[in-house]
Write a protein that holds these residues in place. Structure first.
Motif, short mmCIF file in Angstrom:
data_model
loop_
_atom_site.label_atom_id
_atom_site.label_comp_id
_atom_site.label_asym_id
_atom_site.label_seq_id
_atom_site.Cartn_x
_atom_site.Cartn_y
_atom_site.Cartn_z
N ARG A 14 -18.23 13.76 -16.03
CA ARG A 14 -17.53 14.97 -17.31
C ARG A 14 -17.83 14.80 -18.39
O ARG A 14 -17.71 16.43 -18.74
N SER A 43 -15.10 20.91 -8.93
CA SER A 43 -14.56 21.75 -9.25
C SER A 43 -13.01 20.75 -9.48
O SER A 43 -12.75 20.87 -10.52
N LYS A 44 -12.85 19.62 -8.68
CA LYS A 44 -12.43 18.00 -9.02
C LYS A 44 -12.36 18.26 -11.14
O LYS A 44 -10.94 17.61 -11.57
N LYS A 47 -11.03 20.51 -13.23
CA LYS A 47 -9.71 20.55 -13.38
C LYS A 47 -8.60 20.10 -14.02
O LYS A 47 -8.36 19.70 -14.61
N THR A 50 -9.43 20.71 -17.65
CA THR A 50 -8.47 21.70 -17.76
C THR A 50 -7.80 21.50 -18.22
O THR A 50 -6.89 21.88 -19.59
N GLU A 51 -6.86 20.29 -17.02
CA GLU A 51 -5.56 19.80 -17.35
C GLU A 51 -5.32 18.72 -18.88
O GLU A 51 -4.58 18.80 -19.66
N ARG A 64 -14.83 33.42 -12.52
CA ARG A 64 -14.43 33.02 -13.28
C ARG A 64 -15.30 31.96 -14.45
O ARG A 64 -16.60 30.81 -14.28
N CYS A 66 -16.46 28.91 -17.24
CA CYS A 66 -15.41 27.61 -18.10
C CYS A 66 -16.39 27.90 -19.30
O CYS A 66 -17.27 27.87 -20.03
#
Length: 108
Positions: A14, A43-44, A47, A50-51, A64, A66
């Motif tokens: 990340r 993708s995880k 996610k 993003t959260e 899409r 980022c």
């Protein structure tokens, strides 16, 4: 499960995604091309980022993209800054100790 920015940056993949997007926004496929893990795994990670508010996803046509949102890292900076004075004091003390040791050796 509520996530926070500390959980987001705890994972090296990340952190690498954040670094990658700091240069310029990218679509999900181009991000995944930079890693030796599966696209669902990327993708995880996206996610979670993003959260935590570190990545914003914008739809442009059928793609899409980022975009990095580094404002959330201020929370990390604020947390680490509370220890800056502590470490500066410790390092200054170490510096003074080493200087006195150096002077003692010169006298011998």
């Amino acid at each position: 499960m509520r996530r926070d920015v500390f959980q987001a940056i705890a994972d090296p993949t990340r952190r690498d995604i954040i670094h990658l997007l700091a240069g310029n926004p990218q679509n999900l496929n181009s991000i995944a091309d930079n890693f030796d893990i599966s696209r669902p795994a990327v993708s995880k990670h996206i996610k979670i980022l993003t959260e935590c508010g570190l990545i914003l996803i914008k739809t442009e046509g059928r793609e899409r993209y980022c975009h990095v949102s580094l404002g959330g890292l201020k929370q990390v900076a604020d947390w680490t800054n509370q220890y800056r004075a502590f470490w500066n004091e410790k390092l200054d003390t170490l510096g003074h100790f080493l200087e006195s040791e150096k002077k003692q050796k010169r006298k011998k």
